[in-house]
Motif scaffolding. Structure first.
Motif, PDB file in Angstrom:
ATOM      1  N   LYS A  49       0.957  -1.207   0.107  1.00 36.54           N
ATOM      2  CA  LYS A  49      -0.031  -0.079   0.101  1.00 36.54           C
ATOM      3  C   LYS A  49       0.864   1.327  -0.009  1.00 36.54           C
ATOM      4  O   LYS A  49       0.710   2.131  -0.857  1.00 36.54           O
ATOM      5  N   THR A  50       1.817   1.182   0.682  1.00 40.42           N
ATOM      6  CA  THR A  50       2.851   2.254   0.606  1.00 40.42           C
ATOM      7  C   THR A  50       3.501   2.660  -0.690  1.00 40.42           C
ATOM      8  O   THR A  50       3.497   4.008  -1.080  1.00 40.42           O
ATOM      9  N   LEU A  51       3.471   1.657  -1.232  1.00 40.13           N
ATOM     10  CA  LEU A  51       4.138   2.014  -2.817  1.00 40.13           C
ATOM     11  C   LEU A  51       2.925   2.702  -3.813  1.00 40.13           C
ATOM     12  O   LEU A  51       3.282   3.241  -4.693  1.00 40.13           O
ATOM     13  N   THR A  52       1.885   2.619  -3.335  1.00 40.33           N
ATOM     14  CA  THR A  52       0.578   3.382  -4.036  1.00 40.33           C
ATOM     15  C   THR A  52       0.378   4.789  -3.604  1.00 40.33           C
ATOM     16  O   THR A  52      -0.480   5.498  -4.160  1.00 40.33           O
ATOM     17  N   TRP A  53       1.195   5.187  -2.479  1.00 38.19           N
ATOM     18  CA  TRP A  53       1.030   6.517  -2.041  1.00 38.19           C
ATOM     19  C   TRP A  53       2.280   7.559  -2.162  1.00 38.19           C
ATOM     20  O   TRP A  53       3.283   7.207  -1.662  1.00 38.19           O
ATOM     21  N   ASP A  54       2.225   8.088  -2.994  1.00 35.21           N
ATOM     22  CA  ASP A  54       3.307   8.860  -3.792  1.00 35.21           C
ATOM     23  C   ASP A  54       4.047   9.787  -2.691  1.00 35.21           C
ATOM     24  O   ASP A  54       5.183   9.882  -2.772  1.00 35.21           O
ATOM     25  N   LYS A  55       3.345  10.080  -1.837  1.00 32.82           N
ATOM     26  CA  LYS A  55       3.480  11.143  -0.534  1.00 32.82           C
ATOM     27  C   LYS A  55       4.743  10.297   0.310  1.00 32.82           C
ATOM     28  O   LYS A  55       5.441  10.928   0.975  1.00 32.82           O
ATOM     29  N   LEU A  56       4.495   9.027   0.531  1.00 30.86           N
ATOM     30  CA  LEU A  56       5.547   8.290   1.122  1.00 30.86           C
ATOM     31  C   LEU A  56       6.471   7.840   0.262  1.00 30.86           C
ATOM     32  O   LEU A  56       7.695   7.741   0.789  1.00 30.86           O
ATOM     33  N   VAL A  57       6.150   7.384  -1.085  1.00 29.89           N
ATOM     34  CA  VAL A  57       7.464   6.853  -1.871  1.00 29.89           C
ATOM     35  C   VAL A  57       8.251   8.020  -1.794  1.00 29.89           C
ATOM     36  O   VAL A  57       9.592   7.697  -1.916  1.00 29.89           O
TER      37      VAL A  57
END
Length: 652
Positions: free
Chosen positions: A255-263
């Motif tokens: 899921k973190t890979l789907t969230w550009d703010k985290l990536v």
């Protein structure tokens, strides 16, 4: 392009990973009305507002002239670039009528193209560039990767793979993609020159695929890890690892890979995941109000006199329709050098005029149009907003075409205020919206056969990638095998044959199109008919109420054999094929031919009774023999009546 003056723009995208080469060009194919006697007609081409070539038109052929125009690489920028065509086109010497003359036209053909040559800039080893190079949104082949899961994947490992697949679809909403998900044992079938996304846990530490991160496996405990390395087989290719012994952390890593703010924050090549990140729901777009800026548009500046236009498109989810009082708010600015008794703007929705107004000198710096959306558009799946301006300069003299800088601006804050309601009809016309809520998956459970293989994993991944085209974020996906399936309050997508997915066999009596008692062919019914051999080589997609909650949806993707189900996959992953699905039950043969039917009726959708039945209807013009018989019997009846009349009169 009509009239003397006209401006038209086209756009093209330069990916941030492209290094443009020198030999880029535009090949323009056009035809025009007869202008050979008038030598002043020209076409000027601009690249990002810099003129790059002017072409005289009087010496060009009228039919499909080809003009090759070099595009200077120093003027091509990263991101969106635009080419502008500005024409001065005359067919007569009558200055005051030439702009209105319908014989004054020029056509740009769709065969025209932009030729770009570039070198791909290799990304540095690190996670922050994700999804590049696994997904290349500007390439002809969008996906350059294979997802690998263990030979006996856990629920979390399968769910992580499907989250990644759905996210790929989310990032390219208008393009087909072909996701490949395989097992470790299939590595020999993976192309050598491709990127890999490897999902796993420490129980597979002895597998050679996990050798590059074997040292990190001992550090996991209750963590997950995301790590990118260069492929040992080809330095230009990448391998991305998602590894954890806890399904919860593995799903969180995906899921973190789907969230550009985290990536964006993952600056190195390794990132440990040790907590559950909560996505800020307030950061999601408000689906009832969408601006042009939200859709990716900037302020649109229109320059030139007379007829000018700007066009925008917004899509509506397939299971939604507008309600309440939907409207469009359009802020405008425009030049004060206009003749305000004549200059106007008209608003079109889906090429139908819905509003217009004269431009006003007192509002030139801050005007606005509010357009109520008529009910006839409430059930459309997309709205095309077209603004057609007529901009005539003040004191315009048709014998002297000199004028100042004439312009209009459509603000990026133009907003579509579109409250919506969900259409509950369980038909393919509303798919995939049936499985979407609040911009993400609506509590979805995917049930796969007990014996997983690459074909079923890939079919499931492509199904979720297609649904991903219509979502804003990826969440609420669980993947299990049939042995773990039990009562659930979730929406369900069930994949497999009765032979390998026992849940489908158990639900056979609830299917619209049932299998026979041996489960080797489909049974005909009063909506769809088969001959025996044909019914043994089919796949089927069916929409049903969940057997555990009739308000929830279930989609069953099945077939008489696994090899037959590949035809169904095409309809579930390709945009052009999915649009052909209708009703709530379809069968597809090995040639891709489809039969559909409505097995349940609803007040929410109109359809012909003929759609429910495959029985052929006899039409007179298709049966001349029947027509002959009818005429023959009518003649006998008429002759008999005439004979009776003669006899009666004779007796009188």
């Amino acid at each position: 392009i009509k009239g003397i003056f006209w401006v038209h723009n086209i756009f093209f995208l330069i990916d941030k990973h492209w290094k443009i080469k020198s030999n880029c060009d535009l090949e323009l194919i056009f035809r025009q009305s007869e202008i050979k006697k008038y030598k002043n007609s020209t076409l000027t081409v601009y690249l990002n507002d810099l003129p790059i070539k002017s072409i005289t038109l009087q010496d060009k052929e009228n039919f499909k002239t080809v003009e090759k125009i070099s595009l200077p690489k120093e003027q091509i920028t990263q991101g969106y670039n635009f080419i502008k065509f500005s024409t001065y086109h005359r067919v007569t010497e009558e200055s005051c009528t030439d702009d209105l003359n319908p014989a004054n036209w020029l056509v740009f053909h769709k065969e025209s193209f932009i030729h770009l040559e570039y070198e791909e800039i290799l990304d540095k080893i690190g996670i922050s560039d994700y999804p590049y190079p696994y997904l290349k949104t500007s390439a002809l082949e969008l996906l350059d990767c294979t997802i690998l899961v263990p030979d006996k994947p856990t629920q979390g490992q399968m769910s992580a793979a499907m989250i990644i697949a759905a996210d790929f679809g989310r990032r390219v909403p208008y393009d087909n993609i072909d996701v490949k998900v395989m097992q470790y044992k299939d590595i020999e079938n993976v192309k050598e020159n491709t990127n890999l996304i490897i999902i796993g846990g420490s129980t597979d530490r002895e597998n050679k695929l996990l050798e590059p991160i074997r040292k990190e496996l001992s550090k996991l405990n209750d963590k997950g890890i995301i790590k990118e390395i260069a492929s040992p087989k080809e330095i230009a290719k990448r391998i991305l690892y998602l590894v954890s012994d806890k399904d919860e952390m593995l799903i969180m890593a995906a899921k973190t890979l789907t969230w550009d703010k985290l990536v964006f924050q993952m600056k190195g090549d390794t990132q440990f995941i040790s907590e559950i990140y909560i996505r800020d729901e307030e950061s999601e777009k408000n689906s009832t109000k969408v601006t042009l800026k939200d859709l990716g548009y900037e302020d649109t500046v229109i320059k030139g006199i007379f007829n000018q236009q700007a066009t925008y498109v917004i899509n509506i989810p397939k299971n939604r329709k507008l309600k309440g009082e939907p409207f469009i708010q359009i802020p405008l600015r425009y030049s004060k050098a206009l003749d305000f008794d004549k200059s106007s703007v008209s608003v079109y929705l889906n090429n139908i005029p819905v509003a217009d107004k004269l431009l006003d000198e007192n509002k030139a710096e801050a005007d606005e149009i509010k357009v109520n959306i008529p009910k006839e558009f409430w059930e459309e799946n997309s709205l095309e907003l077209k603004l057609l301006f007529y901009l005539e300069p003040h004191s315009f003299d048709c014998r002297n075409w000199r004028h100042g800088d004439i312009w209009a601006l459509v603000s990026k804050n133009t907003s579509f205020n579109i409250p919506q309601e969900t259409i509950e009809d369980r038909y393919f016309q509303n798919y995939p919206g049936l499985f979407i809520k609040n911009g993400t998956f609506n509590d979805l459970l995917v049930v796969l056969p007990e014996k997983i293989d690459r074909n079923y994993l890939t079919l499931a991944a492509n199904t979720l990638a297609f649904i991903g085209h219509s979502i804003n974020k990826v969440d609420n996906i669980t993947v299990i095998t049939s042995s773990d399936f039990e009562n659930t309050d979730k929406n369900i997508i069930m994949i497999g044959t009765p032979q390998d997915n026992g849940s489908i066999k158990n639900l056979n009596d609830k299917l619209h199109i049932k299998f026979d008692k041996n489960f080797d062919r489909f049974q005909a019914n009063d909506k769809i008919y088969f001959i025996d051999d044909y019914s043994r080589n089919l796949s089927s997609i069916q929409l049903l109420p969940s057997p555990f909650n009739t308000k929830k949806h279930m989609m069953v993707v099945t077939g008489t054999g696994q090899e037959n189900m590949m035809a169904a996959e095409v309809y579930l992953k390709k945009l052009e094929f999915n649009g052909r699905l209708s009703g709530d039950g379809v069968v597809i043969d090995s040639d891709g031919d489809i039969q559909s039917a409505y097995f349940t009726k609803s007040k929410g959708i109109k359809f012909d009774e003929g759609q429910n039945s495959q029985r052929p209807l006899t039409k007179w013009h298709e049966n001349p023999q029947l027509v002959t018989y009818v005429i023959f019997f009518l003649m006998i009846i008429l002759i008999s009546i005439y004979g009776v009349i003669v006899v009666i009169r004779g007796k009188e």
